[in-house]
Motif scaffolding. Structure first.
Motif, PDB file in Angstrom:
ATOM      1  N   SER A   1      -7.111  10.319   0.353  1.00  0.00           N
ATOM      2  CA  SER A   1      -6.240   9.263  -0.133  1.00  0.00           C
ATOM      3  C   SER A   1      -5.262   8.923   0.981  1.00  0.00           C
ATOM      4  O   SER A   1      -4.731   9.832   1.625  1.00  0.00           O
ATOM      5  CB  SER A   1      -5.483   9.743  -1.379  1.00  0.00           C
TER       6      SER A   1
ATOM      7  N   THR B   1      -7.800  -3.459 -10.407  1.00  0.00           N
ATOM      8  CA  THR B   1      -7.431  -2.304  -9.588  1.00  0.00           C
ATOM      9  C   THR B   1      -8.173  -1.089 -10.099  1.00  0.00           C
ATOM     10  O   THR B   1      -8.807  -1.121 -11.154  1.00  0.00           O
ATOM     11  CB  THR B   1      -5.908  -2.044  -9.645  1.00  0.00           C
TER      12      THR B   1
ATOM     13  N   HIS C   1      -0.963   9.338  -4.679  1.00  0.00           N
ATOM     14  CA  HIS C   1       0.224   8.552  -4.322  1.00  0.00           C
ATOM     15  C   HIS C   1       1.449   9.118  -5.027  1.00  0.00           C
ATOM     16  O   HIS C   1       2.470   9.394  -4.427  1.00  0.00           O
ATOM     17  CB  HIS C   1       0.062   7.103  -4.798  1.00  0.00           C
TER      18      HIS C   1
ATOM     19  N   ARG D   1      -6.273   1.860  -9.266  1.00  0.00           N
ATOM     20  CA  ARG D   1      -5.193   2.803  -8.984  1.00  0.00           C
ATOM     21  C   ARG D   1      -4.291   2.935 -10.209  1.00  0.00           C
ATOM     22  O   ARG D   1      -3.710   1.967 -10.674  1.00  0.00           O
ATOM     23  CB  ARG D   1      -4.377   2.337  -7.784  1.00  0.00           C
TER      24      ARG D   1
ATOM     25  N   THR E   1      -6.633   9.026  -7.319  1.00  0.00           N
ATOM     26  CA  THR E   1      -5.724   7.944  -7.670  1.00  0.00           C
ATOM     27  C   THR E   1      -4.300   8.431  -7.873  1.00  0.00           C
ATOM     28  O   THR E   1      -3.363   7.657  -7.743  1.00  0.00           O
ATOM     29  CB  THR E   1      -6.182   7.242  -8.963  1.00  0.00           C
TER      30      THR E   1
END
Lengths: 506, 317
Positions: A475, A202, A500, A204, A497
């Motif tokens: 994003s 990943t 979120h 993230r 990143t």
């Protein structure tokens, strides 16, 4: 409950023609742990996992599975030894049932070679029961009727039915929404609880913090950092980037070079992008950063009318425009250089000249002379080519014989013939060698200086930072942050990143 | 000079060799009556092939052309039934029908996303059915002399060439117009770009649907014109157009056109049509029966594709 080392890769080196994809990389996983494998696009994460599964064979280095030295020549060999890789692109057949997919290629047979459907059903049911009641589909459901998250569960079920001890997941959340992600995280927790080892690829940060026991960062084919726990986000990002931008990029725009907003978007949105407010100014290069699927390409496609906006208003030089087809967008003064040059940009069998002239011909009268359009004559096109230092044996050779950089110059020339006000570059230097890259950057800067508003989208973050006068970060389909010239990779990565998390907590 | 010779399309060399063989076997073909008759017979297939080339260069096939030839002959003969005063409006009606068929083919491909090979196969079956229903299965009606003028009439007592069939004039005029549209206009360049890479062409601003409509209309209208010529010199029959679409595709491929689009010239396609006609003539002179022609046509088609592929690989294309 972390146990013994299940597999260990030592000093893996993998060379592709002209590039060392992996350089003495070591990596391991223990039972009952999630080991996060992190790095930028092209860092070598997927290559490393393909070496593990036997898709590629390493030039140097050894792989040990449960202490035994192994050398897989084919993915089927690693599968048989309990190593399953779940790629981003699923390998499922949509018109077959879940059970048929899980047993594809190893269907149980009864006497006379008849299919033992009962056994397939019951064993599939058994595997699915490991998911608790979260799957909401049965062995008989057609895979094509499942959503992405459920298809991923089928892939995982396939791995489990092979009794995989090592499960590699390559950016598993790329196509999932938040609820689906949570479900996946629970499944990963379960798999860890069962004592399997998970390699989780990943970029993230929130997923790393939620799931990982250990983190290894790969950069440019080498291990940049290996952490035995989950460190601060800053440390991971620093290891992922941390190289400086040289004199490779042209000087940024001076304040008096930046003019009026040529293109404005207010409240633009469609299935993939939301609430887009955007001003692109004359003389300025606006870069877009974000992880895969963040909506950068979707925004470019919307502006060029390929996948139009459903909502919102767009103006070009103050006039409202309707960007519902590429032809309309081009008429409004917008040009796009597509990201996949071969599939979307080039007419490979046509000459360099024909590839350059096509847009001028597309917007002239159908019966007009093709070498003498109102926008451009063939001589003027040749002058564009000359100015870009386009290298070809002759401008009358088929464009497929040219290098990627020279092909790209022909496509830029194509659009210049229409004198566009807004130029969108998608992955402008993909597959282009380092020296030609600098030439393309210089061209982009020159176009801005001549008064165009330039938009640059690239998955190469240093490139975005190097060429842009300002950087917008996207994003989940939204523009979430803006930076001026000189922003650091770490800052931008954080924004891309961390969005979120911030959105969730705010 | 040498590299130019190497680049030259081999179809022209093959054509010269075939002419030489025919002339040696039958000197009749060296006289104006002989070669003009040959060109007259080749005219419908040359016109059909160039029309077909528009669709091939756009990246498709038009299998409905042969059935449209039959419908033109049958329909004209029923509508006219010997009435010479009606010839002009019947020709206009038939050309109009050609336009409608072409537009329908293109829209089925563009809007309904049906592959052209299927869309035009459906059109071929439909048109054959219409022709059969309309005629009741047997030729009816009668084509008046002024309709048959285009396919049959010979202009005589000319200096040098002595005779000139009207069909040859029609072929030259129609092919010249289609050459101009293909190779000397923006439209032609858009068409080839679309056949090469439709997505790239679309992203470069080429209007795909309009471009495709014109391509299919060119093919259908050329089929109607070929039908008028064939009605003139072959008369009325219910199978006059059978298999002509395949001959047209074969001719284009012999001329080096790339199936699925992006490469093909009008000049080489006409040469391809003449090669096909010369091959039939040669087999006829040698006394082979008609079915052998079909075998040879099939073998030529496959060989042409193989040779074209080989040349391209060798030139690194």
């Amino acid at each position: 409950m972390i146990g013994d080392v299940i597999f260990e890769m030592k000093g893996i080196t993998k060379v592709f023609p002209g590039i060392k994809a992996l350089d003495a990389v070591s990596f391991s996983a223990r039972s009952g742990e999630v080991h996060a494998l992190v790095g930028e696009n092209g860092a070598g994460k997927s290559t490393l996992m393909k070496v593990l599964s036997g898709v590629y064979q390493a030039e140097e280095g050894d792989i040990y599975l449960r202490g035994q030295k192994v050398r897989f020549q084919h993915p089927l060999e690693s599968l048989a030894q309990g190593v399953s890789v779940i790629y981003q692109e699923f390998s499922l057949l949509p018109d077959r049932t879940v059970a048929e997919n899980i047993f594809l290629g190893r269907e149980p047979a009864r006497r006379w070679g008849l299919l033992d459907t009962q056994r397939m059903q019951s064993e599939t049911q058994e595997v699915l029961s490991l998911f608790g009641d979260r799957h909401r589909f049965g062995p008989e459901t057609l895979v094509g009727e499942l959503d992405v998250a459920q298809q991923q569960m089928v892939e995982i079920a396939k791995a489990l039915s092979l009794n995989a001890q090592v499960i590699v997941m390559d950016e598993p959340t790329a196509a999932l929404n938040d609820t689906e992600c949570d479900l996946l995280f629970q499944l990963v927790d379960d798999l860890r609880g069962q004592g399997r080892s998970i390699v989780y690829i990943t970029h993230r940060m929130r997923e790393i913090r939620r799931l990982a026991d250990r983190v290894t960062v790969i950069k440019d084919g080498k291990v940049a950092a290996a952490f035995d726990d989950v460190p601060e986000t800053g440390q991971i990002v620093e290891a992922m980037v941390g190289r400086d931008i040289g004199q490779f990029y042209p000087e940024p725009a001076t304040p008096d070079e930046v003019g009026e907003a040529v293109l404005t978007v207010r409240g633009g949105g469609n299935d993939r992008i939301f609430d887009i407010d955007l001003d692109l100014r004359a003389g300025q290069i606006t870069g877009f950063a974000g992880v895969q699927g963040a909506g950068r390409t979707a925004l470019a496609l919307a502006l060029f009318g390929v996948e139009p906006f459903d909502t919102g208003a767009v103006t070009v030089e103050g006039n409202p425009v309707s960007l519902t087809t590429p032809r309309r967008a081009a008429r409004a003064g917008i040009a796009m250089l597509p990201g996949d040059r071969k599939a979307e940009g080039l007419m490979l069998m046509q000459t360099v000249r024909d590839n350059g002239m096509i847009s001028a011909r597309a917007f002239s009268t159908a019966l007009g002379a093709p070498d003498n359009t109102p926008m451009t004559t063939l001589d003027q096109m040749d002058q564009f080519f000359d100015a870009f230092d386009l290298r070809a044996a002759s401008y009358d050779v088929e464009i497929q014989s040219l290098s990627g950089g020279n092909q790209q110059k022909a496509i830029v020339a194509r659009w210049l013939s229409l004198a566009p006000k807004v130029l969108i570059f998608v992955e402008p230097t993909r597959g282009i060698d380092v020296n030609t890259k600098a030439g393309i950057y210089a061209q982009m800067r020159k176009l801005a200086q001549e008064g165009a508003a330039v938009m640059a989208i690239s998955s190469d973050l240093p490139e975005v930072l190097g060429i842009s006068d300002r950087v917008l970060v996207m994003s989940d389909g939204k523009i979430v942050a803006e930076f001026g010239y000189g922003a650091s990779e770490a800052e931008v990565m954080h924004a891309a990143t961390e969005a979120h998390l911030e959105l969730e907590t705010s | 000079m040498m590299p130019r010779l190497k680049q030259m399309n081999p179809v022209f060399l093959v054509l010269i060799l075939l002419f030489a063989a025919i002339a040696i076997l039958s000197p009749y073909f060296l006289q104006p009556a002989g070669y003009m008759n040959f060109l007259k017979r080749a005219a419908p297939i040359a016109i059909l092939a160039v029309g077909q080339l528009y669709v091939i260069n756009s990246g498709g096939f038009d299998l409905s052309a042969g059935a449209l030839v039959t419908l033109t002959v049958i329909g004209s003969s029923i509508l006219l039934d010997g009435d010479a005063s009606a010839t002009w409006w019947v020709i206009i009606v038939m050309l109009g029908a050609g336009v409608i068929v072409g537009v329908a083919n293109a829209l089925v491909v563009s809007w309904l996303k049906v592959p052209s090979i299927i869309a035009t196969l459906g059109m071929m079956i439909t048109l054959s059915g219409i022709a059969l229903t309309w005629s009741g299965g047997a030729p009816r009606g009668y084509l008046p002399e002024n309709f048959r003028f285009f396919g049959r009439y010979l202009i005589k007592d000319l200096p040098l060439i002595k005779i000139l069939p009207v069909a040859v004039i029609v072929m030259v005029v129609v092919c010249a117009a289609m050459w101009w549209l293909m190779h000397r206009t923006n439209y032609g360049k858009r068409l080839v770009a679309m056949g090469d890479n439709p997505k790239a062409a679309m992203l470069a601003g080429v209007p795909l649907t309009e471009t495709r409509i014109v391509a299919f209309v060119m093919s259908s209208v050329s089929a109607v014109i070929a039908g008028i010529l064939l009605g003139g010199f072959a008369g009325v029959s219910t199978d006059v157009g059978v298999g002509l679409e395949l001959q047209a595709i074969t001719a284009a491929v012999i001329g080096g056109a790339q199936l699925l689009g992006g490469r093909g010239t009008v000049g080489a396609t006409i040469a391809g049509a003449l090669v096909l006609q010369a091959m039939f003539t040669l087999l006829n002179i040698l006394g082979f029966p008609k079915p052998v022609r079909d075998v040879v046509q099939g073998l030529i088609l496959i060989s042409a594709v193989v040779i074209a592929g080989y040349r391209r690989r060798r030139s690194g294309g």
